[in-house]
Every structure is written in structure tokens, then in C-alpha cells.
Design an enzyme around this catalytic site. Structure first.
Site, PDB file in Angstrom:
ATOM      1  N   HIS A  92      -2.112  -1.610   2.759  1.00 44.12           N
ATOM      2  CA  HIS A  92      -2.670  -0.335   3.285  1.00 44.12           C
ATOM      3  C   HIS A  92      -3.943  -0.282   2.951  1.00 44.12           C
ATOM      4  O   HIS A  92      -4.420  -0.785   1.791  1.00 44.12           O
ATOM      5  CB  HIS A  92      -1.903   0.739   2.530  1.00 44.12           C
ATOM      6  CG  HIS A  92      -2.150   1.953   3.108  1.00 44.12           C
ATOM      7  ND1 HIS A  92      -3.147   2.909   2.732  1.00 44.12           N
ATOM      8  CD2 HIS A  92      -1.585   2.903   3.956  1.00 44.12           C
ATOM      9  CE1 HIS A  92      -3.181   4.133   3.573  1.00 44.12           C
ATOM     10  NE2 HIS A  92      -2.241   4.096   4.364  1.00 44.12           N
ATOM     11  N   GLY A 168      -5.760   9.867   7.773  1.00 45.85           N
ATOM     12  CA  GLY A 168      -6.377  11.197   6.999  1.00 45.85           C
ATOM     13  C   GLY A 168      -7.425  11.885   7.418  1.00 45.85           C
ATOM     14  O   GLY A 168      -8.100  12.843   6.812  1.00 45.85           O
TER      15      GLY A 168
HETATM   16  C1  PEP Z   1      -1.461   6.404   6.213  1.00 40.74           C
HETATM   17  O1  PEP Z   1      -1.933   6.591   5.240  1.00 40.74           O
HETATM   18  O2  PEP Z   1      -0.881   5.244   6.793  1.00 40.74           O
HETATM   19  C2  PEP Z   1      -1.688   7.277   7.422  1.00 40.74           C
HETATM   20  C3  PEP Z   1      -1.655   6.972   8.730  1.00 40.74           C
HETATM   21  O3  PEP Z   1      -2.195   8.626   7.103  1.00 40.74           O
HETATM   22  P1  PEP Z   1      -2.428   9.774   8.027  1.00 40.74           P
HETATM   23  O4  PEP Z   1      -1.446   9.854   8.873  1.00 40.74           O
HETATM   24  O5  PEP Z   1      -2.426  11.023   7.083  1.00 40.74           O
HETATM   25  O6  PEP Z   1      -3.833   9.521   8.833  1.00 40.74           O
END
Ligand code: PEP
Length: 248
Positions: A92, A168
């Protein structure tokens, strides 16, 4: 035909009791879902508090590649298996940028998760700087090459394309761009392995997916589901997205 997946990454959110409450409510709401695999990924402390159910599988957000020993603060694949974990998110962008994980470490983790018969969800994606320099494809190529360097066969792996600048932030990549990169990723997997194996691999999109954009995004060619951060923390929003994917 690839069965769609909706995975919720809670990141460092929800205490064990909050996770337990969430899971009870999720079970109540997932009755009618039949064509989508749902995964929830609590923090390590919440893995045993989520109520076991046929409605979803359990995922972890990370793990270490060694089996045991003097690795303070780390968690092994056997510990995750004992918690009934089926999927493990690896690579990630927050692990890469905040905790300094490089492609070599991520590749070692992918291999140890596969050897333990769990399914890695390998996250790849370009930063805003790489995007602006026109390096999105080079970035995902390199991440795939190194992340899969110890993977002999492509069975039981999930790829999540998550442009770092979309995580995010409320920004999402355009449907055209997502389609282009997802097709590119599948082409790279065909180059590394073969067309049969590559054609069976789910490629998820992640980056500010919510109930307003899910319909458009799930209809993008080559998108087999979502990895969701923020919107997975709220049962209603999460279930709304799952229902959209399930009725596709
Ligand atoms: C993630 O952290 O993998 C992600 C996609 O976060 P968000 O949906 O908040 O953008």
C-alpha cells in the site's frame, strides 16, 4: 469471468469493539449480495473481533516475510492464518511512503503470503510527480516486476491499481485513464506469465471510490472491483458501493 471484489481497508481506524459492531451491521445488510466477494481489512488488533461470516472474508493490512523471531512489532503469516485471514494487502502506498517499504521487501512479503496459501492484494500506482512526468506506466511496470519477482505462477493474487494522488484526496483518475492503465497492467502480466493466467487476475481500482462514483468506475473496462479506504469505514456507504458492484 472474474468475480468482482470490494475490499475495505480500515487503515488505523476502529477499535476491536467498533470493528465488532461494524461486522454485525454488515452481516445484516449483505443478505442479498451474491455475485461479489467482500473483504474487510481491520487493523491487526481487530482481526479477532470481527464476527466470522460467510458474507465476507477477512484481510490483513500488512505482514512480515519472516516466520518468527526477533522482529519487534511485526506479525507473521502464521499469526494471520490463525486469525482466519484470507487476503493480505501488500505494498500500500502508505507502507511505501510513510514506512519506507521498497519493492524488494514487498516482493518478499508477496512470496511469503502466497507460500502460506493466503492471497496477496498487491497495491501499485504512481505518485503525482510520476504522473506529471508521464511515468505512470513505467512506475507500475517496475512495481509489478519487483513485487512479483518471486511469484512463479499467477494463481491466487489480486492487483490493486491505486494512483497515490487519488488516495484519500477526493480525486479519482478519469475512466479513460483507469481503463488504459488496467489494460496495460493486464498486458504486463501476460508478458511476465501468459494470457490464460493473466486473464484470471482481478485488478481492482482504488482511490477515493464512493457511492457517487462507484457506478461509473465499476463499468470501466478491466476494473474488477475496488479497494476502498475512507468509504469503507461507514457501513451504509460501504454497503451502497457493494450493492452497486453486485448489480453490475
Ligand atoms: C486506500 O487507502 O487504499 C484508498 C483507496 O483510500 P481512499 O478510498 O480513502 O482513497
Amino acid at each position: 469471468m472474474i468475480k468482482p471484489i470490494v475490499a475495505g481497508n480500515w487503515k488505523m481506524n476502529k477499535t476491536p469493539s467498533e470493528g465488532n459492531k461494524f461486522s454485525l451491521s454488515l452481516i445484516e445488510n449483505l443478505d442479498s449480495i451474491s455475485d461479489t466477494d467482500v473483504i474487510i481489512c481491520p487493523p491487526f488488533t481487530g482481526l479477532n473481533s470481527v464476527v466470522p461470516s460467510d458474507c465476507y472474508d477477512l484481510g490483513a493490512q500488512n505482514c512480515y516475510f519472516e516466520n518468527s523471531g526477533a522482529f519487534t512489532g511485526e506479525v507473521s503469516v502464521d499469526m494471520l492464518i490463525d486469525c482466519k485471514v484470507k487476503y493480505v494487502i501488500l505494498g500500500h502506498s502508505e507502507r511505501r511512503t510513510i514506512f519506507g517499504e521498497d519493492d524488494k521487501v514487498i516482493g518478499d512479503k508477496v512470496s511469503s503470503v502466497i507460500n502460506a496459501n493466503m492471497i496477496p492484494v498487491l497495491c501499485i500506482g504512481e505518485t503525482i510527480e510520476e504522473l506529471n512526468k508521464g511515468l505512470a506506466k513505467e512506475t507500475v511496470y517496475k512495481q509489478l516486476k519487483k513485487g512479483l519477482s518471486k511469484v512463479g505462477s499467477l494463481k491466487d493474487i489480486v492487483i490493486a491499481y491505486e494512483p497515490v494522488w487519488a488516495i484519500g484526496t477526493g480525486l479519482t483518475a478519469s475512466s479513460e485513464k483507469i481503463s488504459e492503465i488496467h489494460s496495460y497492467i493486464r498486458g504486463v502480466l501476460t508478458e511476465f506469465y501468459n494470457e490464460t493466467e493473466s486473464s484470471l487476475i482481478p485488478i481492482l481500482y482504488g482511490g477515493s471510490v464512493n457511492s457517487n462514483n462507484a457506478e461509473e468506475l465499476i463499468n470501466v473496462d478491466s476494473v474488477n472491483g475496488f479497494l476502498i479506504g475512507g468509504a469503507s469505514l461507514d457501513v451504509e456507504k460501504f454497503v451502497d458501493i457493494i450493492k452497486i458492484v453486485d448489480k453490475k
